[in-house]
Each structure stands twice: as C-alpha cells, then as structure tokens.
Write a protein that holds these residues in place. Sequence first.
Motif: not given
Length: 145
Positions: A62, A65-66, A69, A77, A84, A100-101, A106-108, A120
């Motif tokens: 997670i 991924s943040t 991006n 974002n 999101k 973004n899910k 539900k990971c980014g 993902c």
Amino acid sequence: MFLGTGYNTWGMTNGSLAGEIISSLILKKDNKYKDLMAPKRALNLSKLERLPSDIYGNIKAICKSTKNNVNNNKVINKVIKGKKVLIYIDENNNKHIVLNKCPHLKCGIVFNEIEKTWECLCHGSRFDIDGKLINGPSNFDITFK
Ligand code: FES
C-alpha cells in the motif's frame, strides 16, 4: 454432500484443489491431497506465524503504491463525487480516470508507465488504462463513471 470452504483469500488455488478432491471422492478415487481439506485436519499454526509478515507485506504494498503515484507526475490523486480516483494524463492530453481501490481486497492501485496498465501491488490484479479488468484475482473493473 461435499463442501469446500475456508480458502482464506486463496480461493482460486484452494477452490480448484477442492474441486479436484471432491471430484475424486465422488468417483471413489483416491486423491493424495485429500488430507489438506479434511474437516478434522490439524490447525495450521504456520498460518499464524506468517500473519505478521503477511500484514507487513500488504502495508508495504500500500505504501509503495502511494509513493509510486506521488513520484509519477502524470498520475494525479483526486476525490471526485466522494470517491478517491487516480487520473493518468496520456501524451495526447487525454484523461484516464480510475477508482483508486482494488475491488479484490481494497488495496491502492499504481500506474505502470511501460505497460500503460493499472496494477494492484497486493495480489497482482491488472486493469487496462481505463480500468477494465485484464486479470485477477479481482473480478471487477476499476472504471470510474
Ligand atoms: S487487493 Fe488483491 S489484487 Fe488488489
């Protein structure tokens, strides 16, 4: 009656294995894997031992991924209509907006600049540039409408 359950997020693998075992049992054939799914099988303590590293791996994915991006100046974002989203602006200035899910757990999502796909990092689901599912484990798109 035969029942396979409790796949613990490994449904594609364990579900297929359960199908193999159940079809063997129905045909009254032996199956060398039958003890793996036996209702009275021993508690698998190795799963508990792996739990911290599984949680750490998912948190790391997670965070990655943040970070990916944020470092990619072509991915924005944003929150649109309370959701999101990620927006990728291509070389022709077209916007590709996705949720973004990941629909799986539900990971980014991160954008793969080379493949032009959304990915993902948790379990490997991939989506095309507009969020249509390419391959799972997700069963759903991340398209934004
Ligand atoms: S959360 Fe599992 S593939 Fe995305």
